[in-house]
Design a protein around this motif. Structure first.
Motif, mmCIF file in Angstrom:
data_model
loop_
_atom_site.group_PDB
_atom_site.id
_atom_site.type_symbol
_atom_site.label_atom_id
_atom_site.label_comp_id
_atom_site.label_asym_id
_atom_site.label_seq_id
_atom_site.Cartn_x
_atom_site.Cartn_y
_atom_site.Cartn_z
ATOM 1 N N ARG A 1 0.855 -1.177 0.000
ATOM 2 C CA ARG A 1 0.000 0.000 0.000
ATOM 3 C C ARG A 1 0.894 1.231 0.000
ATOM 4 N NH1 ARG A 1 -3.999 -0.947 4.853
ATOM 5 N NH2 ARG A 1 -2.474 0.428 5.793
ATOM 6 N N TYR B 1 -2.328 -0.260 10.521
ATOM 7 C CA TYR B 1 -3.328 -1.326 10.424
ATOM 8 C C TYR B 1 -4.404 -1.194 11.502
ATOM 9 C CZ TYR B 1 0.738 -2.731 7.834
ATOM 10 O OH TYR B 1 1.809 -2.716 6.974
ATOM 11 N N MET C 1 -8.039 -2.864 11.403
ATOM 12 C CA MET C 1 -8.088 -3.943 10.430
ATOM 13 C C MET C 1 -8.145 -5.306 11.129
ATOM 14 S SD MET C 1 -5.340 -2.847 7.484
ATOM 15 C CE MET C 1 -5.564 -4.428 6.661
ATOM 16 N N ASP C 2 -8.867 -6.225 10.554
ATOM 17 C CA ASP C 2 -8.877 -7.610 11.020
ATOM 18 C C ASP C 2 -7.645 -8.284 10.423
ATOM 19 O OD1 ASP C 2 -9.244 -10.308 11.465
ATOM 20 O OD2 ASP C 2 -11.382 -10.308 10.946
ATOM 21 N N LEU C 3 -6.631 -8.465 11.242
ATOM 22 C CA LEU C 3 -5.360 -8.991 10.729
ATOM 23 C C LEU C 3 -5.374 -10.486 10.471
ATOM 24 C CD1 LEU C 3 -2.810 -6.849 12.796
ATOM 25 C CD2 LEU C 3 -3.754 -6.436 10.519
ATOM 26 N N LYS D 1 -8.154 -11.692 8.751
ATOM 27 C CA LYS D 1 -8.766 -11.634 7.431
ATOM 28 C C LYS D 1 -7.788 -11.050 6.416
ATOM 29 C CE LYS D 1 -12.667 -9.581 4.937
ATOM 30 N NZ LYS D 1 -13.893 -8.726 5.059
ATOM 31 N N PHE D 2 -7.098 -9.973 6.829
ATOM 32 C CA PHE D 2 -6.112 -9.338 5.948
ATOM 33 C C PHE D 2 -4.724 -9.793 6.379
ATOM 34 C CE2 PHE D 2 -9.800 -6.493 6.097
ATOM 35 C CZ PHE D 2 -10.095 -6.408 4.759
#
Length: 324
Positions: free
Chosen positions: A200, A315, A318-320, A322-323
């Motif tokens: 990113r 992050y 963020m669902d780490l 899932k990501f």
């Protein structure tokens, strides 16, 4: 990395160059290289892969928070002979044996896509773009082993600021050299070549993300990603693309090589996270190459490889799992 991932973390004694042979070889190369320091980079392309030339690439100790760990660096011998670089073979010893075919001069890196100033940077221009720093980073491989390496280079952000990304630039894609004449591993179908990786834009701008041109105070050995590679210390090693020839600024998330090969195992983010296991092994512990014996107790893996204070905010929310 790019430390490309394979399925095993074992190291055999036959994979390590005997110390006496290695040291005598380096001493001989130093004698042969003995001239003015200003000529050091001129010998870049002529060095052999297994032992670095004595071409120095010094950098001042970095003052960037988090850039210098107090941990003991891995020996140069181990760091330069135990590698993942599938373009030269899938065995850990293959890159050091085979990478002598790589020609690192002349070398250019194309910058393309959503930028105000696209262009072609030759190696000398990249070397002069920003003052060199030495940064001692942990490197954690998805296979469960780790190293501590003194890198020489500067923040990727220095190049990014120079090329002026547009508002559409949401991601940065890195494309590496794919030349069958120089890279025997390309004849295998283990990956879809050329090797590509991505970040990113905010990850790429994080100051710890580094363009590295050297290690241990000297130019990069071929097998470690010469002449220029990415080092993203809070992610698994395969995110750090080696032998970069193209950098693209894009609007949509690029598909990385390992994600394309096995999306269920290698996600785009690939942050070091001991709470998220690889589908076939745990990531909760790691083995430090050159320090821990094969049967020694492993050390706990650190969240974001120990760089959580510097990068955790990237992050937030963020669902780490899932990501991953």
């Amino acid at each position: 990395m790019h430390f490309h991932s394979d399925r095993f973390g074992r190291i055999a004694p036959t994979e390590i160059t005997p110390q006496a042979v290695y040291e005598s070889r380096r001493d001989w190369l130093r004698l042969m290289a003995g001239g003015a320091a200003g000529a050091a980079l001129a010998g870049w392309a002529g060095r052999e892969a297994l032992a670095q030339s004595a071409a120095k690439l010094p950098g001042a100790k970095s003052a960037l928070p988090g850039a210098l760990t107090m941990e003991k660096p891995t020996s140069f011998k181990d760091a330069s002979t135990y590698n993942n670089f599938y373009e030269f073979g899938t065995d850990k010893a293959d890159p050091a044996r085979a990478a002598g075919t790589l020609k690192t001069r002349p070398w250019t890196v194309a910058v393309e896509g959503e930028v105000g100033k696209p262009g072609l940077f030759d190696l000398d221009a990249l070397l002069k773009l920003s003052p060199m720093e030495e940064r001692i980073y942990r490197l954690r491989c998805v296979e469960g082993w780790s190293m501590v390496i003194p890198w020489v280079g500067y923040s990727l952000a220095e190049l990014i600021k120079k090329v002026e990304p547009t508002s559409k630039a949401k991601y940065v894609e890195f494309v590496t050299l794919a030349d069958k004449a120089q890279m025997p591993g390309l004849r295998s179908g283990v990956l879809d070549w050329p090797y590509t990786e991505g970040l990113r834009i905010d990850e790429a701008m994080q100051p710890l993300a580094m363009l590295a041109f050297g290690m241990y105070g000297e130019v990069l050995p071929n097998q470690n990603g010469a002449p220029v590679r990415l080092v993203v210390p809070w992610k698994y090693g395969f995110k750090s693309a080696k032998s970069i020839v193209k950098i693209r600024f894009v609007e949509k998330q690029p598909v990385s090589s390992w994600t394309r090969a096995a999306a269920q195992e290698y996600g785009f983010f690939s942050n070091v996270n001991p709470k998220v296991d690889h589908p076939r092994w745990s990531q909760a512990t790691e083995r430090r190459i050159g320090e821990d014996g094969l049967f020694a107790k492993k050390r706990p893996t650190l969240m974001f490889n120990g760089y959580e204070a510097q990068v955790g905010q990237l992050y937030a929310g963020m669902d780490l799992k899932k990501f991953y």
